[in-house]
Design a protein around this motif. Structure first.
Motif, mmCIF file in Angstrom:
data_model
loop_
_atom_site.group_PDB
_atom_site.id
_atom_site.type_symbol
_atom_site.label_atom_id
_atom_site.label_comp_id
_atom_site.label_asym_id
_atom_site.label_seq_id
_atom_site.Cartn_x
_atom_site.Cartn_y
_atom_site.Cartn_z
ATOM 1 N N UNK A 5 0.838 -1.203 0.000
ATOM 2 C CA UNK A 5 0.000 0.000 0.000
ATOM 3 C C UNK A 5 0.872 1.252 0.000
ATOM 4 N N UNK A 6 1.928 1.238 0.793
ATOM 5 C CA UNK A 6 2.852 2.380 0.792
ATOM 6 C C UNK A 6 3.445 2.589 -0.596
ATOM 7 N N UNK A 7 3.765 1.494 -1.273
ATOM 8 C CA UNK A 7 4.326 1.599 -2.619
ATOM 9 C C UNK A 7 3.292 2.115 -3.613
ATOM 10 N N UNK B 50 1.509 6.889 -6.927
ATOM 11 C CA UNK B 50 0.368 7.730 -7.301
ATOM 12 C C UNK B 50 -0.722 6.933 -8.006
ATOM 13 N N UNK B 51 -1.006 5.755 -7.479
ATOM 14 C CA UNK B 51 -2.102 4.937 -7.985
ATOM 15 C C UNK B 51 -3.212 4.923 -6.942
ATOM 16 N N UNK C 37 5.568 2.145 -20.525
ATOM 17 C CA UNK C 37 5.601 2.903 -19.276
ATOM 18 C C UNK C 37 4.834 2.179 -18.182
ATOM 19 N N UNK C 38 3.707 1.589 -18.552
ATOM 20 C CA UNK C 38 2.913 0.859 -17.580
ATOM 21 C C UNK C 38 3.611 -0.378 -17.051
ATOM 22 N N UNK C 39 4.281 -1.086 -17.953
ATOM 23 C CA UNK C 39 5.049 -2.264 -17.534
ATOM 24 C C UNK C 39 6.132 -1.847 -16.548
ATOM 25 N N UNK C 40 6.807 -0.740 -16.848
ATOM 26 C CA UNK C 40 7.867 -0.254 -15.960
ATOM 27 C C UNK C 40 7.294 0.159 -14.611
ATOM 28 N N UNK C 41 6.124 0.811 -14.628
ATOM 29 C CA UNK C 41 5.502 1.227 -13.368
ATOM 30 C C UNK C 41 5.185 0.024 -12.499
ATOM 31 N N UNK C 42 4.561 -1.002 -13.081
ATOM 32 C CA UNK C 42 4.205 -2.190 -12.296
ATOM 33 C C UNK C 42 5.457 -2.927 -11.833
#
Length: 291
Positions: free
Chosen positions: A172-174, A179-180, A234-239
């Motif tokens: 949750x902290x992550x 910013x999700x 970008x989404x792959x990198x974010x996850x």
């Protein structure tokens, strides 16, 4: 745990990925509904909120929303705190323990529960929890205050629960750092193909299809999803970064356990979890992108 931190983090995640489903078997078990109904909790969603929150005491909807993160607050408030009028947290915890026991006996059989391997898994998992920390980890901290059951299979389940909630609190902290918001976290996880299918999320988390779709639109605006709802580069990198940060925040228990013991616990946990899956512990359509 190892001279290569990334290798240690991957090993820790593999271990957790086998411990977490073992904990979660009772959420989909008819035994849980039966035990909770017997003490006055007849709604399935109310039962989930009750059994997961009971360790924190008779908390209100705000606390549940904050600590569970990806549930709609108004949905939580339909059931909490009213559920405590039907059954106290102590009553709920006792009912959960009975449901866990009967669920594991049905899925794995008495011989497996009484095996030396189960006792070994319990010892290893409990040893790992010695390095968990309470600060800023409310669900872990609440469950850590509960007594360790005497029977090995329940002690192993208890330890798996502690490790699961410890990682979840860090996750949750992550998510906040990434910013999700709660719905964006769910939608982006679905896009990985590893998350709970939308049909289950909408029923169990309380969001509407419109809210789910609006979150997807926001993620498209941020270039995290493409027009087809798939993760962009970008989404792959974010996850990936999100899971890596969660790994970092969750490494301590597994580093404390040590590389060889983590490997052994993963081996044992895999055997138990695979057996539970083969016995039908979860709905066949639980994971995936299908609506």
């Amino acid at each position: 745990m190892t001279t290569d931190p990334s290798s240690g983090a991957r090993a820790a995640r593999r271990c957790h990925d086998m411990l977490n489903p073992f904990h979660s078997t009772h959420y989909f078990s008819p035994d849980l509904g039966k035990e909770l109904a017997a003490v006055g909790v007849t709604d399935g969603n109310a039962a989930y909120f009750a059994v997961r929150a009971a360790a924190m005491g008779a908390v209100g909807a705000g606390t549940v929303t904050a600590t569970f993160y990806n549930f709609k607050h108004e949905f939580v408030a339909r059931h909490v705190p009213a559920v405590w009028e039907a059954a106290s947290p102590e009553t709920v915890l006792a009912a959960r323990a009975r449901a866990v026991d009967s669920t594991l006996r049905r899925l794995l059989g008495d011989e497996v529960l009484a095996s030396p391997e189960m006792a070994e898994a319990a010892e290893l998992a409990l040893r790992a929890t010695e390095a968990c920390t309470r600060h800023a980890r409310p669900l872990y901290a609440a469950h850590a205050d509960l007594p360790v059951p005497e029977e090995p299979h329940l002690a192993y389940w208890h330890a798996a629960t502690l490790l699961r909630e410890h990682r979840g609190d860090g996750h949750i902290a992550a998510l906040i750092a990434a910013d999700l918001d709660p719905v964006e976290a769910l939608v982006s996880h679905v896009a990985t193909g590893k998350g709970m299918a939308p049909k289950w999320l909408l029923v169990t988390r309380g969001w509407t299809r419109e809210e789910f779709d609006a979150a997807a639109d926001r993620l498209r605006e941020r270039k995290i999803l493409d027009a087809d709802g798939e993760l962009t580069e970008r989404g792959v990198a974010l996850r990936h970064n999100l899971e890596a940060e969660t790994d970092r925040l969750d490494l301590a228990p597994y580093a404390h356990l040590g590389e060889a013991a983590v490997t052994r616990l993963t081996e044992l946990a895999t055997g138990f979890t695979v057996a539970a899956l083969r016995a039908g512990a979860f709905p066949a359509d639980l994971i995936g992108k299908a609506a």
